[in-house]
Design a protein around this motif. Structure first.
Motif, PDB file in Angstrom:
ATOM      1  N   LEU A  78      10.061   6.252  56.822  1.00 16.37           N
ATOM      2  CA  LEU A  78       9.771   6.392  55.391  1.00 16.37           C
ATOM      3  C   LEU A  78      10.243   5.169  54.598  1.00 16.37           C
ATOM      4  O   LEU A  78       9.562   4.734  53.661  1.00 16.37           O
ATOM      5  N   LEU A  79      11.376   4.597  54.985  1.00 15.53           N
ATOM      6  CA  LEU A  79      11.876   3.426  54.257  1.00 15.53           C
ATOM      7  C   LEU A  79      11.028   2.187  54.490  1.00 15.53           C
ATOM      8  O   LEU A  79      11.118   1.223  53.722  1.00 15.53           O
ATOM      9  N   LEU A  80      10.194   2.203  55.517  1.00 10.70           N
ATOM     10  CA  LEU A  80       9.278   1.084  55.724  1.00 10.70           C
ATOM     11  C   LEU A  80       8.185   1.032  54.666  1.00 10.70           C
ATOM     12  O   LEU A  80       7.536  -0.003  54.497  1.00 10.70           O
ATOM     13  N   LEU A  81       7.977   2.132  53.950  1.00  8.56           N
ATOM     14  CA  LEU A  81       6.866   2.217  52.996  1.00  8.56           C
ATOM     15  C   LEU A  81       7.173   1.521  51.674  1.00  8.56           C
ATOM     16  O   LEU A  81       6.270   1.254  50.886  1.00  8.56           O
ATOM     17  N   HIS A  82       8.454   1.276  51.378  1.00  2.00           N
ATOM     18  CA  HIS A  82       8.859   0.526  50.181  1.00  2.00           C
ATOM     19  C   HIS A  82       8.277   1.128  48.897  1.00  2.00           C
ATOM     20  O   HIS A  82       7.710   0.431  48.059  1.00  2.00           O
ATOM     21  N   ALA A  83       8.405   2.430  48.759  1.00  2.00           N
ATOM     22  CA  ALA A  83       7.985   3.118  47.533  1.00  2.00           C
ATOM     23  C   ALA A  83       9.103   4.062  47.117  1.00  2.00           C
ATOM     24  O   ALA A  83       9.862   4.555  47.961  1.00  2.00           O
ATOM     25  N   ASP A  84       9.219   4.312  45.801  1.00  2.00           N
ATOM     26  CA  ASP A  84      10.315   5.152  45.313  1.00  2.00           C
ATOM     27  C   ASP A  84      10.272   6.551  45.915  1.00  2.00           C
ATOM     28  O   ASP A  84      11.310   7.098  46.322  1.00  2.00           O
ATOM     29  N   VAL A  85       9.079   7.138  45.974  1.00  2.00           N
ATOM     30  CA  VAL A  85       8.960   8.482  46.538  1.00  2.00           C
ATOM     31  C   VAL A  85       9.343   8.477  48.012  1.00  2.00           C
ATOM     32  O   VAL A  85      10.052   9.368  48.495  1.00  2.00           O
ATOM     33  N   ALA A  86       8.893   7.462  48.735  1.00  2.00           N
ATOM     34  CA  ALA A  86       9.227   7.352  50.149  1.00  2.00           C
ATOM     35  C   ALA A  86      10.724   7.121  50.341  1.00  2.00           C
ATOM     36  O   ALA A  86      11.330   7.642  51.292  1.00  2.00           O
ATOM     37  N   PHE A  87      11.340   6.365  49.436  1.00  2.00           N
ATOM     38  CA  PHE A  87      12.783   6.124  49.527  1.00  2.00           C
ATOM     39  C   PHE A  87      13.545   7.440  49.374  1.00  2.00           C
ATOM     40  O   PHE A  87      14.478   7.727  50.143  1.00  2.00           O
ATOM     41  N   LEU A  88      13.159   8.255  48.403  1.00  2.00           N
ATOM     42  CA  LEU A  88      13.827   9.542  48.197  1.00  2.00           C
ATOM     43  C   LEU A  88      13.586  10.478  49.379  1.00  2.00           C
ATOM     44  O   LEU A  88      14.491  11.191  49.816  1.00  2.00           O
ATOM     45  N   ALA A  89      12.366  10.471  49.910  1.00  2.00           N
ATOM     46  CA  ALA A  89      12.072  11.301  51.082  1.00  2.00           C
ATOM     47  C   ALA A  89      12.877  10.827  52.286  1.00  2.00           C
ATOM     48  O   ALA A  89      13.382  11.640  53.072  1.00  2.00           O
ATOM     49  N   GLY A  90      12.988   9.501  52.433  1.00  2.00           N
ATOM     50  CA  GLY A  90      13.797   8.965  53.522  1.00  2.00           C
ATOM     51  C   GLY A  90      15.258   9.344  53.381  1.00  2.00           C
ATOM     52  O   GLY A  90      15.927   9.691  54.364  1.00  2.00           O
ATOM     53  N   MET A  91      15.755   9.312  52.153  1.00  2.00           N
ATOM     54  CA  MET A  91      17.127   9.727  51.904  1.00  2.00           C
ATOM     55  C   MET A  91      17.315  11.191  52.293  1.00  2.00           C
ATOM     56  O   MET A  91      18.337  11.572  52.880  1.00  2.00           O
ATOM     57  N   GLY A  92      16.296  12.009  51.985  1.00  2.00           N
ATOM     58  CA  GLY A  92      16.369  13.414  52.362  1.00  2.00           C
ATOM     59  C   GLY A  92      16.387  13.608  53.862  1.00  2.00           C
ATOM     60  O   GLY A  92      17.098  14.477  54.386  1.00  2.00           O
ATOM     61  N   SER A  93      15.612  12.792  54.590  1.00  2.00           N
ATOM     62  CA  SER A  93      15.597  12.894  56.043  1.00  2.00           C
ATOM     63  C   SER A  93      16.947  12.490  56.636  1.00  2.00           C
ATOM     64  O   SER A  93      17.474  13.170  57.528  1.00  2.00           O
ATOM     65  N   PHE A  94      17.526  11.423  56.124  1.00  2.00           N
ATOM     66  CA  PHE A  94      18.857  11.029  56.580  1.00  2.00           C
ATOM     67  C   PHE A  94      19.886  12.105  56.235  1.00  2.00           C
ATOM     68  O   PHE A  94      20.798  12.381  57.022  1.00  2.00           O
ATOM     69  N   ALA A  95      19.746  12.713  55.047  1.00  2.00           N
ATOM     70  CA  ALA A  95      20.673  13.773  54.648  1.00  2.00           C
ATOM     71  C   ALA A  95      20.603  14.945  55.624  1.00  2.00           C
ATOM     72  O   ALA A  95      21.640  15.528  55.998  1.00  2.00           O
ATOM     73  N   ALA A  96      19.395  15.307  56.054  1.00  2.00           N
ATOM     74  CA  ALA A  96      19.252  16.376  57.043  1.00  2.00           C
ATOM     75  C   ALA A  96      19.949  15.997  58.346  1.00  2.00           C
ATOM     76  O   ALA A  96      20.577  16.841  59.003  1.00  2.00           O
ATOM     77  N   GLY A  97      19.856  14.721  58.720  1.00  2.00           N
ATOM     78  CA  GLY A  97      20.563  14.252  59.908  1.00  2.00           C
ATOM     79  C   GLY A  97      22.069  14.375  59.761  1.00  2.00           C
ATOM     80  O   GLY A  97      22.777  14.756  60.705  1.00  2.00           O
ATOM     81  N   HIS A  98      22.581  14.080  58.558  1.00  2.00           N
ATOM     82  CA  HIS A  98      24.023  14.205  58.323  1.00  2.00           C
ATOM     83  C   HIS A  98      24.470  15.657  58.426  1.00  2.00           C
ATOM     84  O   HIS A  98      25.569  15.944  58.919  1.00  2.00           O
TER      85      HIS A  98
END
Length: 234
Positions: A78-98
């Protein structure tokens, strides 16, 4: 007549191949970032966590660890997409991993002798970092970054329950994401900032995986060979 190798040797070979592939793709990705070559990085980055998760699976590691690594893969893509929505979604995916890591630490970890001192150190780091970043973060990013930082810091602290190796992995994960946050806040960056983010992130995930496998008694014989091939991640 030599008997055919059993499942254990086959699993050993598979584990070594997966770990070697992870090391190779890591090298390709980091060299690409140093060279400013976007295309190889775009190809290599999505391969990294599946290779490490595959290694853990072959080593019969816990499902929570595999899930944490695959949520990291989701964040990477998701962070490869370089968009604000993708950044937040990527943060959510990492949060699930944590969250997966935290449950893993709670189930299998042990209390550390210096738990209170370490908790205080991480608490100070969390409050200081968020306070410094807050004025420079975009208004719509302040809440998500603060919440994610709290979860990330809890994961980093909890990782020490699996031993020193996993503890270093948690600390490096915190450092990697802090580097990302300074970029979001538009702070001055080191040369090739993506290289430093990926170096600390890949080291973090590897050390967390290696620490968890060691703490849970899963065999990890190829670890020494990996350390010889890529000492920067040991």
């Amino acid at each position: 007549m030599t008997p055919a190798p059993g499942p254990a040797p086959a699993r050993e070979r598979a584990a070594r191949l997966l770990l070697a592939a992870f090391v190779l793709v890591t090298a390709v990705d980091l060299v690409a970032l140093l060279a400013g070559a976007h295309a190889p990085h775009t190809v290599a980055k999505p391969l990294l966590m599946p290779l490490l998760a595959g290694y853990v699976a072959v080593r019969r590691g816990p499902r929570l660890l595999i899930a944490a690594l695959l949520f990291g893969w989701g964040g990477d893509v998701l962070l490869l997409l370089h968009a604000d929505v993708a950044f937040l979604a990527g943060m959510g995916s990492f949060a699930a991993g944590h969250v997966c890591y935290l449950v893993l630490f709670k189930r299998h970890g042990t209390a550390r002798a210096r738990g209170r001192l370490l908790a205080a150190a991480y608490g100070v780091a969390l409050v200081t970092t968020v306070a410094l970043l807050w004025p420079d973060l975009p208004a719509d990013m302040r809440g998500p970054v603060a919440g994610y930082s709290l979860l990330l810091t809890a994961m980093a602290y909890g990782s020490s329950r699996l031993g020193r190796t996993a503890g270093w992995g948690g600390a490096l994960f915190l450092l990697s994401d802090t580097l990302i946050a300074t970029g979001v806040a538009d702070w001055p960056q080191l040369p090739r900032p993506d290289f430093w983010v990926m170096l600390t992130y890949l080291a973090a995930q590897y050390l967390l995986a290696r620490g968890a496998l060691g703490a849970l008694g899963a065999p990890s014989a190829p670890a020494a060979a990996y350390g010889e091939r890529n000492p920067s991640l040991t």
